[in-house]
Write an enzyme that holds these catalytic residues in place. Sequence first.
Site, PDB file in Angstrom:
ATOM      1  N   SER A  25       3.787  -0.815  12.504  1.00  0.00           N
ATOM      2  CA  SER A  25       3.409  -1.896  12.090  1.00  0.00           C
ATOM      3  C   SER A  25       3.823  -2.116  10.638  1.00  0.00           C
ATOM      4  CB  SER A  25       1.835  -1.836  11.915  1.00  0.00           C
ATOM      5  OG  SER A  25       1.105  -1.491  13.096  1.00  0.00           O
ATOM      6  N   TYR A  26       4.339  -1.181  10.169  1.00  0.00           N
ATOM      7  CA  TYR A  26       4.788  -1.123   8.669  1.00  0.00           C
ATOM      8  C   TYR A  26       6.101  -0.849   8.568  1.00  0.00           C
ATOM      9  CZ  TYR A  26      -0.217  -1.485   7.884  1.00  0.00           C
ATOM     10  OH  TYR A  26      -1.506  -2.006   7.879  1.00  0.00           O
ATOM     11  N   TYR A  27       6.979  -1.583   8.072  1.00  0.00           N
ATOM     12  CA  TYR A  27       8.393  -1.059   8.020  1.00  0.00           C
ATOM     13  C   TYR A  27       9.117  -0.401   6.717  1.00  0.00           C
ATOM     14  CZ  TYR A  27       8.367  -3.802  12.413  1.00  0.00           C
ATOM     15  OH  TYR A  27       8.112  -3.932  13.582  1.00  0.00           O
ATOM     16  N   TYR A  50       7.750   3.205  17.341  1.00  0.00           N
ATOM     17  CA  TYR A  50       8.654   2.062  17.432  1.00  0.00           C
ATOM     18  C   TYR A  50       7.977   1.123  18.615  1.00  0.00           C
ATOM     19  CZ  TYR A  50      12.425  -0.982  17.360  1.00  0.00           C
ATOM     20  OH  TYR A  50      13.472  -1.977  17.109  1.00  0.00           O
ATOM     21  N   GLN A  51       7.619  -0.075  18.174  1.00  0.00           N
ATOM     22  CA  GLN A  51       7.646  -0.615  16.842  1.00  0.00           C
ATOM     23  C   GLN A  51       6.369  -0.116  16.052  1.00  0.00           C
ATOM     24  OE1 GLN A  51       9.432  -3.057  15.540  1.00  0.00           O
ATOM     25  NE2 GLN A  51      10.913  -3.642  17.364  1.00  0.00           N
ATOM     26  N   TRP A 110       0.638  -1.180   0.027  1.00  0.00           N
ATOM     27  CA  TRP A 110      -0.058   0.054   0.054  1.00  0.00           C
ATOM     28  C   TRP A 110       0.744   1.243   0.076  1.00  0.00           C
ATOM     29  CZ3 TRP A 110       0.107   3.548   4.104  1.00  0.00           C
ATOM     30  CH2 TRP A 110       0.605   3.249   5.338  1.00  0.00           C
ATOM     31  N   LYS A 124      -6.846   6.638   9.250  1.00  0.00           N
ATOM     32  CA  LYS A 124      -7.599   6.776  10.394  1.00  0.00           C
ATOM     33  C   LYS A 124      -8.393   7.911  10.555  1.00  0.00           C
ATOM     34  CE  LYS A 124      -4.540   4.249  13.711  1.00  0.00           C
ATOM     35  NZ  LYS A 124      -3.118   4.812  13.040  1.00  0.00           N
ATOM     36  N   GLU A 149      -4.477   6.383  -3.849  1.00  0.00           N
ATOM     37  CA  GLU A 149      -4.625   7.573  -3.047  1.00  0.00           C
ATOM     38  C   GLU A 149      -3.838   8.884  -3.811  1.00  0.00           C
ATOM     39  OE1 GLU A 149      -4.367   6.941   1.346  1.00  0.00           O
ATOM     40  OE2 GLU A 149      -4.144   4.922   0.819  1.00  0.00           O
ATOM     41  N   HIS A 208       8.109   6.064   8.027  1.00  0.00           N
ATOM     42  CA  HIS A 208       6.974   7.250   7.823  1.00  0.00           C
ATOM     43  C   HIS A 208       6.820   8.058   9.251  1.00  0.00           C
ATOM     44  CE1 HIS A 208       5.140   3.580   9.245  1.00  0.00           C
ATOM     45  NE2 HIS A 208       4.494   4.224   9.982  1.00  0.00           N
TER      46      HIS A 208
HETATM   47  P1  M7G Z   1       2.557   2.355  11.901  1.00  0.00           P
HETATM   48  O1  M7G Z   1       3.187   3.181  13.011  1.00  0.00           O
HETATM   49  O2  M7G Z   1       3.127   1.588  11.040  1.00  0.00           O
HETATM   50  O3  M7G Z   1       1.352   1.230  12.654  1.00  0.00           O
HETATM   51  O4  M7G Z   1       1.414   3.420  11.132  1.00  0.00           O
HETATM   52  P2  M7G Z   1      -0.142   1.569  13.110  1.00  0.00           P
HETATM   53  O5  M7G Z   1      -1.138   1.402  12.057  1.00  0.00           O
HETATM   54  O6  M7G Z   1       0.012   0.388  14.133  1.00  0.00           O
HETATM   55  O7  M7G Z   1      -0.207   2.895  13.725  1.00  0.00           O
HETATM   56  C1  M7G Z   1       1.129   3.126   9.866  1.00  0.00           C
HETATM   57  C2  M7G Z   1      -0.078   4.368   9.681  1.00  0.00           C
HETATM   58  O8  M7G Z   1      -0.504   4.200   8.354  1.00  0.00           O
HETATM   59  C3  M7G Z   1      -1.246   4.249  10.547  1.00  0.00           C
HETATM   60  O9  M7G Z   1      -1.466   5.474  11.138  1.00  0.00           O
HETATM   61  C4  M7G Z   1      -2.187   3.552   9.517  1.00  0.00           C
HETATM   62  O10 M7G Z   1      -3.428   3.937  10.037  1.00  0.00           O
HETATM   63  C5  M7G Z   1      -1.832   4.043   8.131  1.00  0.00           C
HETATM   64  N1  M7G Z   1      -2.100   3.466   7.051  1.00  0.00           N
HETATM   65  C6  M7G Z   1      -2.357   2.020   6.949  1.00  0.00           C
HETATM   66  N2  M7G Z   1      -2.611   1.645   5.789  1.00  0.00           N
HETATM   67  C7  M7G Z   1      -2.819   0.331   5.367  1.00  0.00           C
HETATM   68  C8  M7G Z   1      -2.976   2.796   5.187  1.00  0.00           C
HETATM   69  C9  M7G Z   1      -3.487   3.097   3.651  1.00  0.00           C
HETATM   70  O11 M7G Z   1      -3.800   2.232   2.888  1.00  0.00           O
HETATM   71  N3  M7G Z   1      -3.575   4.283   3.433  1.00  0.00           N
HETATM   72  C10 M7G Z   1      -3.191   5.266   4.199  1.00  0.00           C
HETATM   73  N4  M7G Z   1      -3.449   6.699   3.990  1.00  0.00           N
HETATM   74  N5  M7G Z   1      -2.687   5.106   5.587  1.00  0.00           N
HETATM   75  C11 M7G Z   1      -2.805   3.990   6.094  1.00  0.00           C
END
Ligand code: M7G
EC number: 3.6.1.59
Length: 332
Positions: A267-269, A264-265, A170, A202, A180, A272
């Site tokens: 969810s997505y590495y 930290y940690q 994504w 969110k 997006e 950001h």
């Molecule tokens: P994170 O710190 O990796 O983990 O943040 P968390 O999801 O446990 O907070 C990733 C951020 O990306 C989060 O705030 C998610 O709400 C946001 N996010 C995740 N996805 C899959 C998407 C997406 O497809 N589009 C957008 N715009 N934001 C996303």
Amino acid sequence: MKMADTGKREVCEDADETCKPTAAKRPKCGAENQPDCDGGGECANVLSGFKVKSVLRDSARDKTIFIHGTVEDQEAVVILEKTPMRQDDLAEIFQECRLKLQMKNDIYSTYQLQPPAHLNEIKTTVICPATQKHVKKYLSQEMFLVEETGEDYLSTTLPYIESQSFSVQWVYNILEKKAEADRIVFEDPDPDTGFVLLPDFKWDQKQLYDLYLIAIVHRRNIKSLRDLTSDHLPLLRNISKKGKESIQKQYGMPACKLRVYLHYQPSYYHLHVHFTSLNYDAPGCGVERAHLLTDVIMNLEADPQYYQNRTITYTLRADDNLLLRFREAGRC
Ligand code: M7G
């Protein structure tokens, strides 16, 4: 104040059981005709066939429910969240609502108020196909604190996240404008110091009190805070400066009203940075997970290897296999 276009949209991630992206396994979820970047308009009811398996989490206070189920034959997670009241809608609500009296006593009365349908929306997030890891992410769980040293990171955490982490397809879709693209608020295209700033999924963008944007870096080799060194200072300073300027310009919200941080940690590495309104108690903004960008910059200015060496404390869920690995290593 200029608010970006809003709208109902589905988020379908590309992921198989090991959470790696696969080209072959596209989401069905009734969304075949709705490309990743589609958004804003009325769409087919992809949830009409949603079958509930279990409620993963339910918060009356946050007015949110996380549901695990299936759409057609695919696993799905659906998040329903009642949206907050907006001051701008009040006049219309009072004029157009239907009222049902519940009780009246002296000067006190309570009613059930039904606002017009378009002011009674539920923000809905759909993850389909969802992996077991998604299901676990939203399941209520007992939490445990771990203290990860630099050595723990190399011996335990890094091998784990390399084998287990969520797909970041994504993220690549956003960077490559395959999804997006219409939601991007600002982009600096520089391959080293550039990033894309857009609303986090969110945030439904209906009001500013819960403003939530993310800055996603163009560089693809930075997994998390642990990879940051003083070499990344120009990138981090750029995100801080231009991210805040863009939010001020687009939403009229000054830097002193923003909480800007990394998880930290995460969810997505893929590196950001989160930009949230200070008024909003965003999930994950607590001290056990959020690291203020200004602190990160100052720590790296003081010690170029700060995040390779320091012990970082965070929480893990009871059923997280990383917790199991820490236990096997005798580290918690
Ligand atoms: P994170 O710190 O990796 O983990 O943040 P968390 O999801 O446990 O907070 C990733 C951020 O990306 C989060 O705030 C998610 O709400 C946001 N996010 C995740 N996805 C899959 C998407 C997406 O497809 N589009 C957008 N715009 N934001 C996303």
